[in-house]
Design a protein around this motif. Sequence first.
Motif, mmCIF file in Angstrom:
data_model
loop_
_atom_site.group_PDB
_atom_site.id
_atom_site.type_symbol
_atom_site.label_atom_id
_atom_site.label_comp_id
_atom_site.label_asym_id
_atom_site.label_seq_id
_atom_site.Cartn_x
_atom_site.Cartn_y
_atom_site.Cartn_z
ATOM 1 N N ALA A 147 52.264 0.906 15.545
ATOM 2 C CA ALA A 147 52.280 -0.085 14.472
ATOM 3 C C ALA A 147 53.479 0.152 13.567
ATOM 4 O O ALA A 147 54.188 -0.789 13.165
ATOM 5 C CB ALA A 147 50.989 0.017 13.664
ATOM 6 N N SER A 151 56.577 -2.417 12.943
ATOM 7 C CA SER A 151 56.788 -3.021 11.635
ATOM 8 C C SER A 151 58.152 -2.645 11.058
ATOM 9 O O SER A 151 58.863 -3.480 10.516
ATOM 10 C CB SER A 151 55.614 -2.669 10.717
ATOM 11 O OG SER A 151 56.017 -1.867 9.668
ATOM 12 N N ILE A 158 56.958 -8.435 12.109
ATOM 13 C CA ILE A 158 55.675 -8.219 12.774
ATOM 14 C C ILE A 158 54.865 -7.289 11.878
ATOM 15 O O ILE A 158 55.249 -6.141 11.674
ATOM 16 C CB ILE A 158 55.872 -7.525 14.144
ATOM 17 C CG1 ILE A 158 56.741 -8.368 15.059
ATOM 18 C CG2 ILE A 158 54.525 -7.216 14.793
ATOM 19 C CD1 ILE A 158 56.058 -9.564 15.638
ATOM 20 N N TYR A 160 52.024 -4.744 10.353
ATOM 21 C CA TYR A 160 51.438 -3.506 10.851
ATOM 22 C C TYR A 160 50.268 -3.770 11.796
ATOM 23 O O TYR A 160 50.219 -3.266 12.905
ATOM 24 C CB TYR A 160 50.972 -2.728 9.614
ATOM 25 C CG TYR A 160 50.750 -1.267 9.822
ATOM 26 C CD1 TYR A 160 51.829 -0.404 9.989
ATOM 27 C CD2 TYR A 160 49.464 -0.746 9.806
ATOM 28 C CE1 TYR A 160 51.619 0.951 10.149
ATOM 29 C CE2 TYR A 160 49.251 0.610 9.961
ATOM 30 C CZ TYR A 160 50.333 1.452 10.128
ATOM 31 O OH TYR A 160 50.117 2.788 10.288
ATOM 32 N N TRP A 161 49.332 -4.579 11.360
ATOM 33 C CA TRP A 161 48.122 -4.791 12.166
ATOM 34 C C TRP A 161 48.427 -5.509 13.461
ATOM 35 O O TRP A 161 47.825 -5.231 14.496
ATOM 36 C CB TRP A 161 47.057 -5.553 11.370
ATOM 37 C CG TRP A 161 47.426 -6.986 11.075
ATOM 38 C CD1 TRP A 161 48.102 -7.431 9.975
ATOM 39 C CD2 TRP A 161 47.165 -8.128 11.887
ATOM 40 N NE1 TRP A 161 48.279 -8.784 10.064
ATOM 41 C CE2 TRP A 161 47.711 -9.237 11.218
ATOM 42 C CE3 TRP A 161 46.526 -8.321 13.108
ATOM 43 C CZ2 TRP A 161 47.657 -10.527 11.744
ATOM 44 C CZ3 TRP A 161 46.460 -9.603 13.626
ATOM 45 C CH2 TRP A 161 47.023 -10.697 12.944
ATOM 46 N N PHE A 162 49.401 -6.422 13.446
ATOM 47 C CA PHE A 162 49.648 -7.216 14.646
ATOM 48 C C PHE A 162 50.419 -6.419 15.695
ATOM 49 O O PHE A 162 50.149 -6.526 16.893
ATOM 50 C CB PHE A 162 50.390 -8.498 14.295
ATOM 51 C CG PHE A 162 50.551 -9.419 15.482
ATOM 52 C CD1 PHE A 162 49.444 -10.051 16.033
ATOM 53 C CD2 PHE A 162 51.798 -9.623 16.061
ATOM 54 C CE1 PHE A 162 49.578 -10.873 17.141
ATOM 55 C CE2 PHE A 162 51.935 -10.441 17.166
ATOM 56 C CZ PHE A 162 50.828 -11.073 17.699
ATOM 57 N N GLY A 163 51.367 -5.611 15.262
ATOM 58 C CA GLY A 163 52.115 -4.772 16.204
ATOM 59 C C GLY A 163 51.178 -3.841 16.969
ATOM 60 O O GLY A 163 51.263 -3.701 18.189
ATOM 61 N N LEU A 165 47.979 -4.250 17.394
ATOM 62 C CA LEU A 165 47.071 -5.031 18.235
ATOM 63 C C LEU A 165 47.759 -5.443 19.530
ATOM 64 O O LEU A 165 47.197 -5.349 20.619
ATOM 65 C CB LEU A 165 46.595 -6.267 17.465
ATOM 66 C CG LEU A 165 45.515 -7.095 18.140
ATOM 67 C CD1 LEU A 165 44.243 -6.273 18.293
ATOM 68 C CD2 LEU A 165 45.221 -8.354 17.338
ATOM 69 N N LEU A 166 49.006 -5.870 19.407
ATOM 70 C CA LEU A 166 49.748 -6.334 20.573
ATOM 71 C C LEU A 166 49.967 -5.200 21.578
ATOM 72 O O LEU A 166 49.608 -5.310 22.758
ATOM 73 C CB LEU A 166 51.096 -6.890 20.097
ATOM 74 C CG LEU A 166 51.959 -7.603 21.127
ATOM 75 C CD1 LEU A 166 51.232 -8.839 21.639
ATOM 76 C CD2 LEU A 166 53.286 -8.013 20.492
ATOM 77 N N TYR A 385 41.429 1.366 16.933
ATOM 78 C CA TYR A 385 42.276 0.379 16.255
ATOM 79 C C TYR A 385 41.804 0.179 14.828
ATOM 80 O O TYR A 385 42.591 0.212 13.876
ATOM 81 C CB TYR A 385 42.242 -0.945 17.028
ATOM 82 C CG TYR A 385 42.984 -2.055 16.322
ATOM 83 C CD1 TYR A 385 44.376 -2.090 16.352
ATOM 84 C CD2 TYR A 385 42.310 -3.037 15.611
ATOM 85 C CE1 TYR A 385 45.066 -3.076 15.685
ATOM 86 C CE2 TYR A 385 42.994 -4.028 14.949
ATOM 87 C CZ TYR A 385 44.375 -4.046 14.977
ATOM 88 O OH TYR A 385 45.057 -5.018 14.310
#
Lengths: 487, 75
Positions: A147, A151, A158, A160-163, A165-166, A385
């Motif tokens: 993350a 970020s 992008i 923190y949470w989305f990186g 998750l991806l 996560y």
Amino acid sequence: MSNWMFALGSMLVYLVIAFALGLLAGRKRSFWSVSEYAVADRGLGFIVVWFMMGGTVFSAFAFLGGPGMAFSQGAAAYFVPAYLALGILPWYVLGPKVGRIGARKNFVTLGEFVGDRYCSRALTVLIGVISVLAFIQYLTLQIKGMAFIFSILTEGVIPYWFGALLAYGIVVIYVASSGVRGAAWSDVLQGALMLIVAWAVGFYLVNTLHDGPSDMFSAINAAQPDFLTIGRDGSPMSAMAFASVIVVSALGFLMWPHLFTKSYTTTEKRIKLTTLAFPLFGIFLVPVLFVGYAGIGVVAPDALGSADELLPYLITNELGASGWLYGLIGAGSLAAAMSSSDAITHGGSVSFGRDICRAVKPDLSERAQIWIMRLAVVGIGAAAYWLSIFGAAGIIALLVGAYGSIAQFVPAVYGALIWKRGTAVGAISGMVVGIGVNYYYQIVADTTPWDMNAGLIGLLCNIAIFVAVSLITKPVDEALAAEYRNA
Amino acid sequence: MENKPRRRSATGAYIVFLIAAVTLMTVPVFTFADRVEPLVFGLPFNLFWIVLVELAAFVAILCFYVYEHGRGSET
């Protein structure tokens, strides 16, 4: 095109390739076989095992923690190349023995191995629970690494949470679908990529910020005498702390279930040839430490939130680096974090399925076990996560304690192979005491006697209790003990 | 040669090698190598020492492997 676009683009390209490789690895293999999911039907090839072990061991720590440690603690970071090599060396002897017993008795986990030898399902469940908790902590560290990289290199585009998750979502999908084979094949790509990137970045920084390594180390030594030594007055680490952390690693590293169970995935010769590579892996890590040493005198220590942020800080602030470098570093560090996460997630799911669920309810069908394991990938993944993004102060100490407790499996595992008098009561009481002592010194107490590593103190108590209690309890069947000792 | 054993094993010697490797990288031997000067290949002497021990370990394991399994093909 700006730097963050390069970074994002190359990370996405990398993710797509890793994803495809992980999914393809499980093609034309039985989806419903526990043996295939857990240990690839005991038939992985040499190159794959080599990269799988290397990629698994070489985690986000290599890109973030290692340089941070070199930057802030000087010679203490030497323990990284040392423990990495020494931690795997016992596998040369341990791996083939465990592999032979496992093939004969159809084991896929560490808990089954120990539980069978000591005739104790309680021991299997205890190992399963500690393993799963420790895995969640280990994963949390990796996910935070991914993350963070995402970020910072995309300049926050992008979040923190989305990186996290991806990158981690991709790992979860290919592990759940392809099992150990998915993890192993994607590690080939990830291992190769991160080695290349680590060396390129290490030497690039040393030669850009300084006039080569000699100049850099001389300057550090002149400015801070003893910073690059162990056990002197001005040294960052005492000789005892340095020695004991290496000893604990050399004994306990293979007790990580995701590494231990790799003994079941391949043949004796391949295990030995893989062990052969690890001293070289240790040397490969030296240029990674260069990143940290290059930052000394260039970056003010208080410019960083934590020493782990050194590499991204150097890239974004000191170099005005090209987009290509951004992209390479992004992909390389994602690779390092992902190649560990996949093995850990997979190991956690197998431990959960076999050491906890099957030990509690032995009549589970194979199909039910497979479903439990594949769902556990998602469950463990979601828990890790959630913890890494939102945290939860209450259970962090529990997880950190479990993480440090893995080495406490040493007496039970090595005892199984060398000592016929070891008993279940002895193994359990030793383990519980060892974990308790380790927990106390790691989390509660501020200092340890003689500055010894907390894990080693726990281990010494553990061995003493294991031997003493075993000697006063009833031994297991002689033939069973002999089967383990003579494997 | 006439009575070649099916499988040669060197487990005992390997354990001695492991203990030696630990002492070379920690106490007591590392203590003597624990100095910055002279720099070797740009590395502080103690870091170079660790690299050297790891190279030696690589060669040692290679010898163990060849002794136990010959130079036969992998698998």
